[in-house]
Design a protein around this motif. Structure first.
Motif, PDB file in Angstrom:
ATOM      1  N   PHE A 110     -96.754 -10.731 -59.703  1.00  0.00           N
ATOM      2  CA  PHE A 110     -96.275 -12.056 -60.095  1.00  0.00           C
ATOM      3  C   PHE A 110     -97.458 -13.003 -60.248  1.00  0.00           C
ATOM      4  O   PHE A 110     -98.371 -13.020 -59.423  1.00  0.00           O
ATOM      5  CB  PHE A 110     -95.299 -12.597 -59.040  1.00  0.00           C
ATOM      6  CG  PHE A 110     -94.642 -13.883 -59.419  1.00  0.00           C
ATOM      7  CD1 PHE A 110     -93.592 -13.900 -60.313  1.00  0.00           C
ATOM      8  CD2 PHE A 110     -95.074 -15.097 -58.884  1.00  0.00           C
ATOM      9  CE1 PHE A 110     -92.963 -15.083 -60.664  1.00  0.00           C
ATOM     10  CE2 PHE A 110     -94.461 -16.279 -59.224  1.00  0.00           C
ATOM     11  CZ  PHE A 110     -93.400 -16.282 -60.123  1.00  0.00           C
ATOM     12  N   THR A 111     -97.462 -13.801 -61.305  1.00  0.00           N
ATOM     13  CA  THR A 111     -98.520 -14.771 -61.564  1.00  0.00           C
ATOM     14  C   THR A 111     -97.993 -16.165 -61.263  1.00  0.00           C
ATOM     15  O   THR A 111     -96.885 -16.513 -61.679  1.00  0.00           O
ATOM     16  CB  THR A 111     -98.967 -14.681 -63.037  1.00  0.00           C
ATOM     17  OG1 THR A 111     -99.427 -13.346 -63.280  1.00  0.00           O
ATOM     18  CG2 THR A 111    -100.089 -15.651 -63.341  1.00  0.00           C
ATOM     19  N   PHE A 112     -98.798 -16.958 -60.541  1.00  0.00           N
ATOM     20  CA  PHE A 112     -98.372 -18.313 -60.172  1.00  0.00           C
ATOM     21  C   PHE A 112     -99.565 -19.258 -60.150  1.00  0.00           C
ATOM     22  O   PHE A 112    -100.718 -18.841 -60.097  1.00  0.00           O
ATOM     23  CB  PHE A 112     -97.660 -18.310 -58.817  1.00  0.00           C
ATOM     24  CG  PHE A 112     -98.520 -17.833 -57.669  1.00  0.00           C
ATOM     25  CD1 PHE A 112     -99.224 -18.727 -56.879  1.00  0.00           C
ATOM     26  CD2 PHE A 112     -98.622 -16.485 -57.370  1.00  0.00           C
ATOM     27  CE1 PHE A 112    -100.010 -18.297 -55.829  1.00  0.00           C
ATOM     28  CE2 PHE A 112     -99.401 -16.033 -56.317  1.00  0.00           C
ATOM     29  CZ  PHE A 112    -100.104 -16.944 -55.542  1.00  0.00           C
ATOM     30  N   SER A 113     -99.266 -20.538 -60.188  1.00  0.00           N
ATOM     31  CA  SER A 113    -100.287 -21.582 -60.160  1.00  0.00           C
ATOM     32  C   SER A 113    -100.418 -22.147 -58.749  1.00  0.00           C
ATOM     33  O   SER A 113     -99.416 -22.293 -58.047  1.00  0.00           O
ATOM     34  CB  SER A 113     -99.888 -22.715 -61.117  1.00  0.00           C
ATOM     35  OG  SER A 113    -100.662 -23.872 -60.865  1.00  0.00           O
ATOM     36  N   ASN A 114    -101.622 -22.501 -58.364  1.00  0.00           N
ATOM     37  CA  ASN A 114    -101.820 -23.141 -57.065  1.00  0.00           C
ATOM     38  C   ASN A 114    -101.110 -24.490 -56.988  1.00  0.00           C
ATOM     39  O   ASN A 114    -100.847 -24.998 -55.900  1.00  0.00           O
ATOM     40  CB  ASN A 114    -103.312 -23.320 -56.770  1.00  0.00           C
ATOM     41  CG  ASN A 114    -103.996 -24.264 -57.725  1.00  0.00           C
ATOM     42  OD1 ASN A 114    -103.763 -24.232 -58.942  1.00  0.00           O
ATOM     43  ND2 ASN A 114    -104.853 -25.117 -57.216  1.00  0.00           N
ATOM     44  N   LEU A 115    -100.770 -25.083 -58.127  1.00  0.00           N
ATOM     45  CA  LEU A 115    -100.068 -26.363 -58.134  1.00  0.00           C
ATOM     46  C   LEU A 115     -98.564 -26.210 -57.911  1.00  0.00           C
ATOM     47  O   LEU A 115     -97.886 -27.190 -57.626  1.00  0.00           O
ATOM     48  CB  LEU A 115    -100.322 -27.095 -59.456  1.00  0.00           C
ATOM     49  CG  LEU A 115    -101.792 -27.403 -59.769  1.00  0.00           C
ATOM     50  CD1 LEU A 115    -101.903 -28.100 -61.114  1.00  0.00           C
ATOM     51  CD2 LEU A 115    -102.435 -28.221 -58.665  1.00  0.00           C
ATOM     52  N   ASP A 116     -98.069 -24.982 -58.039  1.00  0.00           N
ATOM     53  CA  ASP A 116     -96.632 -24.733 -57.893  1.00  0.00           C
ATOM     54  C   ASP A 116     -96.234 -24.267 -56.501  1.00  0.00           C
ATOM     55  O   ASP A 116     -95.046 -24.185 -56.200  1.00  0.00           O
ATOM     56  CB  ASP A 116     -96.166 -23.683 -58.910  1.00  0.00           C
ATOM     57  CG  ASP A 116     -96.281 -24.186 -60.339  1.00  0.00           C
ATOM     58  OD1 ASP A 116     -96.222 -25.418 -60.553  1.00  0.00           O
ATOM     59  OD2 ASP A 116     -96.439 -23.351 -61.245  1.00  0.00           O
ATOM     60  N   VAL A 117     -97.209 -23.919 -55.657  1.00  0.00           N
ATOM     61  CA  VAL A 117     -96.916 -23.414 -54.314  1.00  0.00           C
ATOM     62  C   VAL A 117     -97.769 -24.164 -53.293  1.00  0.00           C
ATOM     63  O   VAL A 117     -98.818 -24.700 -53.618  1.00  0.00           O
ATOM     64  CB  VAL A 117     -97.179 -21.894 -54.197  1.00  0.00           C
ATOM     65  CG1 VAL A 117     -96.251 -21.109 -55.089  1.00  0.00           C
ATOM     66  CG2 VAL A 117     -98.618 -21.562 -54.509  1.00  0.00           C
ATOM     67  N   ASP A 118     -97.300 -24.196 -52.065  1.00  0.00           N
ATOM     68  CA  ASP A 118     -98.073 -24.787 -50.981  1.00  0.00           C
ATOM     69  C   ASP A 118     -99.000 -23.738 -50.403  1.00  0.00           C
ATOM     70  O   ASP A 118     -98.681 -22.550 -50.363  1.00  0.00           O
ATOM     71  CB  ASP A 118     -97.146 -25.296 -49.866  1.00  0.00           C
ATOM     72  CG  ASP A 118     -96.326 -26.496 -50.307  1.00  0.00           C
ATOM     73  OD1 ASP A 118     -96.829 -27.304 -51.115  1.00  0.00           O
ATOM     74  OD2 ASP A 118     -95.178 -26.611 -49.846  1.00  0.00           O
ATOM     75  N   ARG A 119    -100.154 -24.197 -49.903  1.00  0.00           N
ATOM     76  CA  ARG A 119    -101.053 -23.279 -49.207  1.00  0.00           C
ATOM     77  C   ARG A 119    -100.386 -22.815 -47.930  1.00  0.00           C
ATOM     78  O   ARG A 119     -99.674 -23.562 -47.274  1.00  0.00           O
ATOM     79  CB  ARG A 119    -102.369 -23.968 -48.872  1.00  0.00           C
ATOM     80  CG  ARG A 119    -103.262 -24.112 -50.080  1.00  0.00           C
ATOM     81  CD  ARG A 119    -104.484 -24.914 -49.787  1.00  0.00           C
ATOM     82  NE  ARG A 119    -105.472 -24.127 -49.081  1.00  0.00           N
ATOM     83  CZ  ARG A 119    -106.746 -24.442 -49.007  1.00  0.00           C
ATOM     84  NH1 ARG A 119    -107.189 -25.532 -49.592  1.00  0.00           N
ATOM     85  NH2 ARG A 119    -107.589 -23.688 -48.334  1.00  0.00           N
ATOM     86  N   PHE A 120    -100.596 -21.560 -47.593  1.00  0.00           N
ATOM     87  CA  PHE A 120    -100.056 -20.989 -46.366  1.00  0.00           C
ATOM     88  C   PHE A 120    -101.167 -21.004 -45.339  1.00  0.00           C
ATOM     89  O   PHE A 120    -102.200 -20.391 -45.504  1.00  0.00           O
ATOM     90  CB  PHE A 120     -99.577 -19.556 -46.617  1.00  0.00           C
ATOM     91  CG  PHE A 120     -99.094 -18.870 -45.376  1.00  0.00           C
ATOM     92  CD1 PHE A 120     -97.892 -19.220 -44.809  1.00  0.00           C
ATOM     93  CD2 PHE A 120     -99.848 -17.883 -44.772  1.00  0.00           C
ATOM     94  CE1 PHE A 120     -97.444 -18.594 -43.660  1.00  0.00           C
ATOM     95  CE2 PHE A 120     -99.406 -17.252 -43.627  1.00  0.00           C
ATOM     96  CZ  PHE A 120     -98.203 -17.611 -43.069  1.00  0.00           C
TER      97      PHE A 120
END
Length: 62
Positions: A18-28
């Protein structure tokens, strides 16, 4: 770049692809006592940790 000042970066989960943007998810982050600036996200598709910048090794001899 979105209004929050962060530059967009695209990451791919090694487990599911799966490809995602750092702007779409919170840092864990577990907010550990040794905060060394690691960068880890949870894949929005499968929940796997996607480590971008691992935690630095601590020098216990200081």
């Amino acid at each position: 770049m979105i209004g929050n000042g962060k530059k967009e970066k695209i990451y791919t989960c090694k487990k599911c692809g799966f490809t995602f943007s750092n702007l779409d998810v919170d840092r864990f982050c577990s907010n550990c006592f040794a905060c060394t600036g690691c960068e880890t996200y949870l894949c929005p598709s499968c929940g796997e940790e996607v480590v971008i910048k691992p935690m630095k090794k601590m020098d216990l001899n200081q």
